[in-house]
Design a protein around this motif. Structure first.
Motif, PDB file in Angstrom:
ATOM      1  N   ARG A 128      13.108 -20.651  -7.429  1.00 11.13           N
ATOM      2  CA  ARG A 128      14.182 -20.403  -6.372  1.00 11.13           C
ATOM      3  C   ARG A 128      13.707 -18.653  -6.221  1.00 11.13           C
ATOM      4  O   ARG A 128      14.173 -18.005  -6.910  1.00 11.13           O
ATOM      5  N   MET A 129      13.339 -18.453  -5.064  1.00 15.04           N
ATOM      6  CA  MET A 129      12.687 -16.997  -4.895  1.00 15.04           C
ATOM      7  C   MET A 129      13.600 -16.308  -3.996  1.00 15.04           C
ATOM      8  O   MET A 129      14.051 -16.909  -2.771  1.00 15.04           O
ATOM      9  N   PHE A 130      14.240 -15.196  -4.317  1.00 18.76           N
ATOM     10  CA  PHE A 130      14.916 -14.284  -3.404  1.00 18.76           C
ATOM     11  C   PHE A 130      13.806 -13.455  -2.847  1.00 18.76           C
ATOM     12  O   PHE A 130      12.972 -12.751  -3.617  1.00 18.76           O
ATOM     13  N   LEU A 131      13.663 -13.283  -1.535  1.00 18.12           N
ATOM     14  CA  LEU A 131      12.499 -12.522  -1.038  1.00 18.12           C
ATOM     15  C   LEU A 131      13.313 -11.943   0.352  1.00 18.12           C
ATOM     16  O   LEU A 131      13.388 -12.993   1.499  1.00 18.12           O
ATOM     17  N   VAL A 164      12.665 -15.789  -9.507  1.00 13.38           N
ATOM     18  CA  VAL A 164      11.875 -15.119  -9.192  1.00 13.38           C
ATOM     19  C   VAL A 164      12.451 -14.334  -7.878  1.00 13.38           C
ATOM     20  O   VAL A 164      13.086 -14.666  -6.929  1.00 13.38           O
ATOM     21  N   VAL A 165      12.200 -12.961  -8.108  1.00 14.49           N
ATOM     22  CA  VAL A 165      12.882 -11.969  -7.214  1.00 14.49           C
ATOM     23  C   VAL A 165      11.800 -10.875  -6.759  1.00 14.49           C
ATOM     24  O   VAL A 165      11.082 -10.290  -7.495  1.00 14.49           O
ATOM     25  N   PHE A 166      11.564 -10.735  -5.317  1.00  9.65           N
ATOM     26  CA  PHE A 166      10.883  -9.491  -4.822  1.00  9.65           C
ATOM     27  C   PHE A 166      11.807  -8.454  -4.735  1.00  9.65           C
ATOM     28  O   PHE A 166      12.979  -8.459  -4.038  1.00  9.65           O
ATOM     29  N   LEU A 167      11.429  -7.476  -5.254  1.00 14.15           N
ATOM     30  CA  LEU A 167      12.259  -6.274  -5.382  1.00 14.15           C
ATOM     31  C   LEU A 167      11.532  -4.790  -4.835  1.00 14.15           C
ATOM     32  O   LEU A 167      10.703  -4.402  -5.611  1.00 14.15           O
ATOM     33  N   PRO A 168      11.501  -4.620  -3.754  1.00 15.35           N
ATOM     34  CA  PRO A 168      11.099  -3.266  -2.944  1.00 15.35           C
ATOM     35  C   PRO A 168      11.437  -2.204  -3.740  1.00 15.35           C
ATOM     36  O   PRO A 168      12.575  -2.030  -4.449  1.00 15.35           O
ATOM     37  N   MET A 170       6.737  -6.738  -7.339  1.00 15.73           N
ATOM     38  CA  MET A 170       7.047  -5.576  -6.193  1.00 15.73           C
ATOM     39  C   MET A 170       5.563  -5.398  -5.432  1.00 15.73           C
ATOM     40  O   MET A 170       4.663  -6.024  -5.760  1.00 15.73           O
ATOM     41  N   GLY A 171       5.886  -4.718  -4.235  1.00 15.84           N
ATOM     42  CA  GLY A 171       4.455  -4.617  -3.571  1.00 15.84           C
ATOM     43  C   GLY A 171       4.701  -3.669  -2.269  1.00 15.84           C
ATOM     44  O   GLY A 171       5.945  -3.360  -2.123  1.00 15.84           O
TER      45      GLY A 171
END
Length: 562
Positions: free
Chosen positions: A245-248, A297-301, A326-327
């Motif tokens: 379960r992805m936070f993006l 799963v978390v995308f965190l800028p 991150m990216g």
């Protein structure tokens, strides 16, 4: 994986390429588990909406049928000027199923001239836009297609505008030229009324614009095959699966934000209105979403990571999170030290380009951290590092990073010369980034050619200076930019954003620099010591959320009249 003394490395493929289309994937996923949540959205009003696998297929298919009946056919270019929402998600997938090719415009100008320019560049035949009667975007609609027979002078190729919002159709436009997107969602179309197009994996899927962080944006052409396979390779490297379960928060108009992982794995995607993440005022609510939705799963800028770290009481909201990635920027050591073990078990940085997708991944579990580390190539990726003559340099030596894979972009739309300058005759994509290959196969990025500050005959990377500026008490963010100098070409300007409630002056910054930097380099003669000192009150961001270094440089030049 093979390495040698030369700076070349590749990662073999262990999976079978996905020779499928978005249409194929939507149908397969809906058949596997129709009632499973596919997308969860929180709007600016903080209300929750969701779609199951079957719902996203049915809604987008019905939208596609409406679009086909309205004139969309295979290859039609459709402009999308929308913020992340359920409506945007359904719209762009609907365009794809209808055979259209979406392209995205941020719409920054009130008169719509930037949108008009982009639509003319790509011969947009349809426009889908967030707009309600009386708002700025509605005024853009009327400016693009005013109440006049001469309307075609603005965008000759435009056939129809679909607005996502409310408002009576009293603008003088007929229902054949202006329609409500929401009506498309509500009104069912019989399957016998429409012939759906047959799509192929090599068909164009979408046009994505580069960030423009180093110059004018370019329009990158991606196929179904390319998008699915670079995503699949990254999924394997980062252990993203159907159970994730992805936070993006990234916008669907950005190549990383496009709904890729749902299409490849069936991953449930949790997303929000982008205004919530960029404003910096909703950090607690965003963390509550991560907890409530059991995101692992978390995308965190970087800018959100800073907000989170500055609010340590929110750490409990990350109890389900296993992996933060991150990216789009260099991973700071403060993130490495602050996030691992508290907010996540695994911390990764994803290096990639709009032209190539995710290309290298670094994880804290594989190798020791080093400033600028971006990791090793994902499966199916080749990498080499070359000097200015095009020769591959030895391991440990700096040079330009070049990448090669079967899923790179197929073109810059309408920019053949720029494409040939980026992709050479051997299919190597020249990134413009400078780095070196470590003995353990990890790549360290030092910066971009265009970020070099060139003073006299000497060149400095911003990070060399920023690492020192970051030690100044009371600073939140730091940037080093080159500003014009009549004799040396460029000199360094130190740009600092203070922490909230901290009072820093430009004289304070100058005093700090005087105590840290030599006025004249002992080896090079010319020092990287900042000549100018600028206290900022805001950090300009691009639409993608990346820091706009070009704008920071322009602000510095304006501040000092250069």
């Amino acid at each position: 994986m093979a390495t040698s003394r030369l700076s070349y490395i590749h990662q073999p493929v262990t999976f079978q390429y996905m020779y499928e289309t978005v249409t194929d994937r939507l149908r397969i996923l809906a058949e596997e588990d129709p009632d499973r949540e596919a997308f969860v959205f929180y709007g600016y009003d903080q209300k929750r909406q969701s779609l199951t696998r079957k719902e996203i297929l049915d809604l987008s298919t019905n939208t596609a049928k409406h679009l086909i009946l309205s004139g969309v056919k295979k290859g039609t270019h459709v402009a999308v000027c929308m913020s992340n929402s359920i409506e945007m998600l359904v719209a762009i997938i609907g365009v794809t199923l209808a055979g259209g090719i979406p392209f995205f415009s941020p719409g920054n100008l009130k008169d719509g001239t930037d949108l008009i320019d982009m639509m003319n560049t790509l011969n947009g035949e349809f426009l889908i836009i967030d707009a309600s009667k009386g708002d700025d975007n509605w005024n853009i609609i009327e400016n693009i297609w005013p109440r006049s027979e001469k309307s075609s002078e603005k965008v000759p190729s435009l056939k129809m505008i679909l607005f996502n919002g409310t408002g009576p159709l009293d603008s003088g436009l007929t229902s054949s030229t202006l329609q409500s997107l929401r009506d498309f969602f509500k009104e069912p179309v019989s399957s016998t009324d429409v012939n759906m197009p047959v799509l192929q994996p090599e068909d164009h899927l979408a046009y994505f614009c580069t960030s423009g962080s180093t110059g004018a944006p370019k329009t990158v052409t991606y196929t179904h095959f390319g998008t699915l396979n670079w995503t699949k390779s990254c999924d394997i490297t980062m252990n993203i699966s159907a159970e994730s379960r992805m936070f993006l928060d990234r916008t669907f108009s950005w190549v990383v934000g496009y709904p890729r992982t749902y299409l490849t794995e069936g991953t449930t995607r949790i997303f929000v209105d982008n205004r919530m993440t960029l404003a910096g005022k909703h950090t607690e609510f965003l963390c509550n979403i991560i907890e409530r939705e059991r995101c692992d799963v978390v995308f965190l800028p970087g800018y959100i990571a800073r907000d989170v770290i500055n609010m340590p009481s929110l750490v409990d909201n990350f109890k389900n999170v296993k992996h933060i990635y991150m990216g789009g920027e260099r991973m700071k050591k403060v993130f490495y030290d602050s996030l691992i073990g508290k907010y996540c078990k695994y911390l990764s940085t994803l290096y990639g380009l709009t032209e190539m997708g995710g290309s290298l991944v670094y994880s804290n579990t594989t190798s020791p951290f080093e400033d600028g580390i971006v990791g090793k190539p994902v499966q199916g990726m080749e990498l080499k590092i070359i000097n200015s003559d095009g020769a591959v340099v030895q391991t440990g030596e700096q040079g330009e990073i070049c990448l090669r894979s079967v899923w790179r972009l197929v073109a810059y739309h309408g920019m053949e010369q720029q494409f040939r300058q980026t992709v050479d005759n051997e299919n190597w994509l020249h990134t413009g980034d400078i780095g070196h290959l470590r003995d353990d196969g990890n790549v360290i990025v030092h910066g971009r050619y265009k970020e070099w500050i060139s003073s006299g005959t000497n060149k400095f990377f911003p990070w060399m200076i920023e690492n020192v500026l970051g030690t100044m008490p009371g600073v939140a963010q730091v940037f080093a930019v080159g500003v014009p100098d009549p004799r040396l070409g460029q000199v360094v300007c130190a740009c600092v954003m203070p922490k909230p409630d901290m009072r820093l002056t430009e004289e304070d910054l100058k005093t700090f620099c005087d105590g840290k930097f030599l006025t004249e380099s002992t080896a090079l003669g010319i020092s990287c010591k900042p000549r100018y000192h600028f206290i900022m009150d805001s950090i300009p961001l691009l639409g993608s959320g990346k820091i706009d270094r070009i704008k920071i440089g322009a602000m510095a030049k304006e501040r000092f009249g250069l």
